[in-house]
Design a protein around this motif. Sequence first.
Motif, PDB file in Angstrom:
ATOM      1  N   LYS A 296       0.848  -1.188   0.000  1.00 42.16           N
ATOM      2  CA  LYS A 296       0.000   0.000   0.000  1.00 42.16           C
ATOM      3  C   LYS A 296       0.878   1.231   0.000  1.00 42.16           C
ATOM      4  O   LYS A 296       1.977   1.227   0.551  1.00 42.16           O
ATOM      5  CB  LYS A 296      -0.893   0.013   1.234  1.00 42.16           C
ATOM      6  CG  LYS A 296      -1.935  -1.088   1.276  1.00 42.16           C
ATOM      7  CD  LYS A 296      -2.765  -0.988   2.551  1.00 42.16           C
ATOM      8  CE  LYS A 296      -3.817  -2.101   2.610  1.00 42.16           C
ATOM      9  NZ  LYS A 296      -4.624  -2.031   3.848  1.00 42.16           N
ATOM     10  N   LEU A 297       0.334   2.285  -0.594  1.00 41.95           N
ATOM     11  CA  LEU A 297       1.037   3.562  -0.633  1.00 41.95           C
ATOM     12  C   LEU A 297       0.582   4.407   0.539  1.00 41.95           C
ATOM     13  O   LEU A 297      -0.630   4.594   0.761  1.00 41.95           O
ATOM     14  CB  LEU A 297       0.736   4.272  -1.949  1.00 41.95           C
ATOM     15  CG  LEU A 297       1.513   5.557  -2.246  1.00 41.95           C
ATOM     16  CD1 LEU A 297       3.018   5.270  -2.302  1.00 41.95           C
ATOM     17  CD2 LEU A 297       1.045   6.150  -3.560  1.00 41.95           C
ATOM     18  N   GLN A 298       1.534   4.896   1.322  1.00 44.93           N
ATOM     19  CA  GLN A 298       1.230   5.742   2.476  1.00 44.93           C
ATOM     20  C   GLN A 298       1.757   7.141   2.185  1.00 44.93           C
ATOM     21  O   GLN A 298       2.965   7.390   2.226  1.00 44.93           O
ATOM     22  CB  GLN A 298       1.889   5.192   3.747  1.00 44.93           C
ATOM     23  CG  GLN A 298       1.330   3.840   4.166  1.00 44.93           C
ATOM     24  CD  GLN A 298       1.993   3.324   5.439  1.00 44.93           C
ATOM     25  OE1 GLN A 298       3.157   3.587   5.682  1.00 44.93           O
ATOM     26  NE2 GLN A 298       1.221   2.584   6.221  1.00 44.93           N
TER      27      GLN A 298
ATOM     28  N   ALA B 172       6.722   9.327  -7.582  1.00 44.65           N
ATOM     29  CA  ALA B 172       5.498   9.221  -6.779  1.00 44.65           C
ATOM     30  C   ALA B 172       4.283   8.983  -7.667  1.00 44.65           C
ATOM     31  O   ALA B 172       3.392   8.189  -7.322  1.00 44.65           O
ATOM     32  CB  ALA B 172       5.313  10.476  -5.937  1.00 44.65           C
ATOM     33  N   HIS B 173       4.231   9.663  -8.816  1.00 40.71           N
ATOM     34  CA  HIS B 173       3.083   9.493  -9.705  1.00 40.71           C
ATOM     35  C   HIS B 173       3.010   8.075 -10.267  1.00 40.71           C
ATOM     36  O   HIS B 173       1.921   7.532 -10.488  1.00 40.71           O
ATOM     37  CB  HIS B 173       3.145  10.515 -10.840  1.00 40.71           C
ATOM     38  CG  HIS B 173       4.322  10.316 -11.754  1.00 40.71           C
ATOM     39  ND1 HIS B 173       5.626  10.585 -11.372  1.00 40.71           N
ATOM     40  CD2 HIS B 173       4.390   9.868 -13.042  1.00 40.71           C
ATOM     41  CE1 HIS B 173       6.437  10.321 -12.373  1.00 40.71           C
ATOM     42  NE2 HIS B 173       5.726   9.875 -13.409  1.00 40.71           N
ATOM     43  N   LEU B 174       4.181   7.440 -10.498  1.00 44.15           N
ATOM     44  CA  LEU B 174       4.196   6.058 -10.984  1.00 44.15           C
ATOM     45  C   LEU B 174       3.732   5.095  -9.889  1.00 44.15           C
ATOM     46  O   LEU B 174       3.049   4.101 -10.177  1.00 44.15           O
ATOM     47  CB  LEU B 174       5.602   5.687 -11.457  1.00 44.15           C
ATOM     48  CG  LEU B 174       6.155   6.494 -12.637  1.00 44.15           C
ATOM     49  CD1 LEU B 174       7.591   6.056 -12.944  1.00 44.15           C
ATOM     50  CD2 LEU B 174       5.270   6.313 -13.868  1.00 44.15           C
ATOM     51  N   LEU B 175       4.071   5.415  -8.655  1.00 43.39           N
ATOM     52  CA  LEU B 175       3.635   4.571  -7.539  1.00 43.39           C
ATOM     53  C   LEU B 175       2.116   4.629  -7.383  1.00 43.39           C
ATOM     54  O   LEU B 175       1.456   3.604  -7.178  1.00 43.39           O
ATOM     55  CB  LEU B 175       4.318   5.013  -6.245  1.00 43.39           C
ATOM     56  CG  LEU B 175       5.847   4.931  -6.196  1.00 43.39           C
ATOM     57  CD1 LEU B 175       6.372   5.424  -4.848  1.00 43.39           C
ATOM     58  CD2 LEU B 175       6.330   3.500  -6.434  1.00 43.39           C
TER      59      LEU B 175
ATOM     60  N   GLU C 205      -0.616   1.515  -7.774  1.00 50.35           N
ATOM     61  CA  GLU C 205      -1.577   1.120  -6.742  1.00 50.35           C
ATOM     62  C   GLU C 205      -2.998   1.133  -7.281  1.00 50.35           C
ATOM     63  O   GLU C 205      -3.801   0.231  -7.002  1.00 50.35           O
ATOM     64  CB  GLU C 205      -1.451   2.045  -5.537  1.00 50.35           C
ATOM     65  CG  GLU C 205      -2.340   1.613  -4.378  1.00 50.35           C
ATOM     66  CD  GLU C 205      -2.264   2.576  -3.204  1.00 50.35           C
ATOM     67  OE1 GLU C 205      -2.029   2.097  -2.078  1.00 50.35           O
ATOM     68  OE2 GLU C 205      -2.450   3.798  -3.415  1.00 50.35           O
ATOM     69  N   GLN C 206      -3.325   2.149  -8.061  1.00 48.54           N
ATOM     70  CA  GLN C 206      -4.667   2.224  -8.633  1.00 48.54           C
ATOM     71  C   GLN C 206      -4.945   1.042  -9.550  1.00 48.54           C
ATOM     72  O   GLN C 206      -6.051   0.502  -9.579  1.00 48.54           O
ATOM     73  CB  GLN C 206      -4.827   3.547  -9.413  1.00 48.54           C
ATOM     74  CG  GLN C 206      -4.879   4.787  -8.531  1.00 48.54           C
ATOM     75  CD  GLN C 206      -6.053   4.765  -7.576  1.00 48.54           C
ATOM     76  OE1 GLN C 206      -7.140   4.282  -7.913  1.00 48.54           O
ATOM     77  NE2 GLN C 206      -5.833   5.274  -6.368  1.00 48.54           N
ATOM     78  N   SER C 207      -3.913   0.618 -10.291  1.00 51.15           N
ATOM     79  CA  SER C 207      -4.090  -0.532 -11.179  1.00 51.15           C
ATOM     80  C   SER C 207      -4.400  -1.792 -10.381  1.00 51.15           C
ATOM     81  O   SER C 207      -5.281  -2.578 -10.764  1.00 51.15           O
ATOM     82  CB  SER C 207      -2.817  -0.732 -12.006  1.00 51.15           C
ATOM     83  OG  SER C 207      -2.878  -1.922 -12.757  1.00 51.15           O
ATOM     84  N   ALA C 208      -3.710  -1.988  -9.255  1.00 53.24           N
ATOM     85  CA  ALA C 208      -3.951  -3.169  -8.414  1.00 53.24           C
ATOM     86  C   ALA C 208      -5.337  -3.112  -7.785  1.00 53.24           C
ATOM     87  O   ALA C 208      -6.016  -4.142  -7.642  1.00 53.24           O
ATOM     88  CB  ALA C 208      -2.876  -3.262  -7.335  1.00 53.24           C
ATOM     89  N   LYS C 209      -5.783  -1.927  -7.407  1.00 57.38           N
ATOM     90  CA  LYS C 209      -7.126  -1.778  -6.825  1.00 57.38           C
ATOM     91  C   LYS C 209      -8.206  -2.152  -7.827  1.00 57.38           C
ATOM     92  O   LYS C 209      -9.157  -2.870  -7.500  1.00 57.38           O
ATOM     93  CB  LYS C 209      -7.333  -0.341  -6.359  1.00 57.38           C
ATOM     94  CG  LYS C 209      -6.583   0.035  -5.090  1.00 57.38           C
ATOM     95  CD  LYS C 209      -6.855   1.485  -4.745  1.00 57.38           C
ATOM     96  CE  LYS C 209      -6.126   1.901  -3.481  1.00 57.38           C
ATOM     97  NZ  LYS C 209      -6.359   3.327  -3.150  1.00 57.38           N
TER      98      LYS C 209
END
Length: 1049
Positions: A740-742, A753-756, A760-764
Amino acid sequence: MTYHNIIYYNINFSFLLCSSLPHRLRQKTASSFRLLLCPPTQVGDLITAPRSFHFQTASMAGSAAWLKGRVKAVPSGDCMVITALTYSNAGPPPEKTITLSSIIAPRQARRGGIDEPFAWDSREYLRKLCIGKEVTFKVDYTVPSIGREFGSVFLGDKNVAMLVVSEGWAKVREQGQQKGEASPFLPELLRLEEQAKQQGLGRWSKAPGAAQASIRSLPPSAIGDPSNLDAMGLLSANKGRPMQGIVEQARDGSTVRVYLLPDFQFVQVFVAGIQAPSMGRRAPAESINEAETISVEPNGATPSNEPRAALTSAQRLAVSAATSNEVAPDPFALEAKHFTEMRVLNRDVRIVLEGVDKFSNLIGSVYYPDGDTAKDLAPELVENGLAKFVEWSANMMEEEAKRRLKAAELQAKKSRLRIWTNYVPPASNSKAIHNQNFTGKVVEVVSGDCVVVADDSIPYGSPLAERRVNLSSIRCPKMGNPRRDEKPAPFAREAKELLRTRLIGRQVKVEMEYSRKVPIADGAPSTNGSGDARVMDFGSVFLVSPIKGEGDDAPSATPSTADGHPAGSNVAELVVGRGFATVIRHRDFEERSNYYDALLAAESRAVAGRKGIHSAKDPPVMHITDLVTASSKKARDFLPFLQRSKRTPAIVEYVFSGHRFKLLIPKETCSIAFSFSGVRCPGRDEPYSEEAIALMRRKILQRDVEIEVETVDRTGTFLGSLWESRTNVAITLLEAGLAKLQTSFGSDRIPDAHLLERAEQSAKKQKLKIWEDYVEGQEASNGSVVESKHKEVMKVVVTEVLGGGKFYVQAVGDQKVASIQHQLASLNFQEAPVIGTFNPKKGDIVLAQFSADNSWNRAMIVNAPRGAVGSAQDKFEVFYIDYGNQETVAYSQLRPLDPSVSSGPALAQLCNLAYVKVPSLEEDFGQEAAEYLSEHTLNSSKEFVATVEERDSSGGKSKGQGTGMVSIVTLKASDSEESINAAMLEVGLARLERRKRWESKDRQAAFENLEVYQEKARTKRLGMWEYGDIQSDDEDMGPPVRKTSGGRR
């Protein structure tokens, strides 16, 4: 040459009709003959298929039959020893000493004497003509007074006596015709002798001085005086250089006496590296008169009164052997001796002197001709089980020759040949592994002789995918143990680094070869068969693609593995060739690498080149500052050095969790703890924690990476970003749904940061792994999920209730549960194991039969009897790891469990009710509380929803019932809104924990909700409130529960 003590045996020969002989010589009748069995120096090893005949003496030419045999020895120019071609009995075949009828060859020198003219030339002519060849012969007559047999011998269709006489190497004797003691070819022999005289051939040479020139000038050793032989001088002048010689006698299978040419030094040579069975100890002959013992007159002539020449040392030894029978030869001694005689006796050989022992005995290798090649006698004897390997003399030889002898002996032992017939191999702690070859990628290099390979055939992420492989038959310097303050041994780091740079992430083929039990404690022997020991698997690892730039150190390409497929470059050979490992000298019958010879050859090259541990140079020294175990202040002091350059090269040494690692910074010679900035994976024992760790091990463990350090936290862990092959590794974790991104860290400080966020959005969206229950809309205004709102929720059934509010649950619908239950259902439970073959010890995972329903379940041994199992009724206390109950069972109710089943995680999870304190079984109302909890959970057959509030790992690893990690949960029935926690407060069988000032908002809200239920029980004086308020306990003031998700892991 004849002997004093002559042993006669009735030997049955099959007679062969020789069509190549003249018609008058053919014998169409068969008869047996009386065989002169020579002393042990002349017994042989041919094999026969005879007919049986009754005993009959053949003393006249007319009554003897034509026989076939092979010439084993040629003692003189008119005599030869012939052995049978076939023989049915055990041991060496019979043989005859035949003197050619009616001819006399010149006599060779005896002790202190000289040769008769042309004696050596005469013997050499007959030796080269007949030695080792098949001949046809018959006995013409015998002279009982001297115990000699005279006969006619044919080589093919040529009469040997006629050939000798025609070349002028013997004269014809006409006496004895009246007694029938003459050759049937006497007229032809006389004619040929006259012809040779006229032509001046051989001994009839008319050249001036020819007779004198033919007499050898013999050194003292050749005429019975070896005292003046300088063995050490002879060795120093000829060591390693082949010397021509002729073997005159075989004392036993591994000792020969040889004329060294051209000087005729008569020496005794012990074959290097081996020892044949002894021919027995010989006692001195009892006052033997040589004149009475040995007849040296040719062709049975009556002994004259003239003094005879002294015997040579070889002849005296032969006489001694014939007259001494004090100690019988060792088993197979005669066969070994005959084996040697049939290959080297009276043959041209090459002697290579290897050394001299303390008694000035010559030690050397003997090479004899075999067609167009030369064979080494020592391996031949050992391969046929007729000699054993001897370390002290083998040490004088080259390593390659020594290895061949050792390997030949091992094979003879395995085949139990001859002297090894009753050989019992010593007990070994190694066991061969068959048909367990696999391919995979190298994940980790543990040391220079141990790697971890991820098996391609096992699904990615499975705990069984990674297999530890110890390289067979080699030993590298130890890496040491930092926990015990043990530093790496010299060249240990270099050996590990060699494999790391060449293997990590590379595709390899693994050929598993053997396993071995080793004591758990270094150097401590195991006290019993199974306890205190672990099993290590050994194999050979091959790089599929070749190693570039290795030069002479590159291992030889192995043509194929056991399954016939190309194997590639042997990794163990590479390590040994670089001088970073030694080859283990295995004991006999101990399992070893299938490529053991190649490893020994590589070691020889490393020793010769003085590489690595074989070098006299001091090993390189590398001091590493370990900031992982150092104080956080020391870590902060290093921060400026790591921030000097934008990106710093590093090596990942260890994976603590999916987002936290141990890194080696070569430039700064330090090790640090490193964690991703703003990215967090599940903690240990949380769902998907193991998958995150497995992914990072595959992707970055022991790889060269680059890091960019932002800061260091209060525990001394450095925070930043990490790249492998220009890829931000945190993105890989987020895309896989394992992190998860915190953003509380501050996204503006995180590179990429934008790639992270995109990962995460893709995994969601795909609901991968930790996002499998993700529902859109549960996001804060900044787009990140509020972690406090996402507690782990499990659907469970209660399987066991303990006291004090503790109980065990099993997840409902978990694939792991179904998989393990399916595996257990497929097992075949046979009769109880034989006592001694299965010795379960404390901590082992086994199968146990539950007493309530006789079902078989996985169980951990909690307590076991001391020592080995003595009876089927021995008692074992077991803990059922899939249900949480514990009981004592008999040994007969236990079974061993396959590792593939036992290694799976325990299905039963230990839980405790959150926010409440339930009395233990020993306290007041403890029994009632346990019964209430059991009645409403275990006996209700309901499914429950358990919300994990926190986890307590202070109990460490599970060692039985009630131990291990505890999940602190709120438990609700699926069909109820009220929790079990609240219900027990309401009936007065539990009370709230003491609240602390620093409680989180979530906990404060939970306490306020549960306070209502506790107040009801207090008002009604129910349960523990029967006598009013309860005084606070000291234990309520203890430290807060330690969570796995916080602090250092």
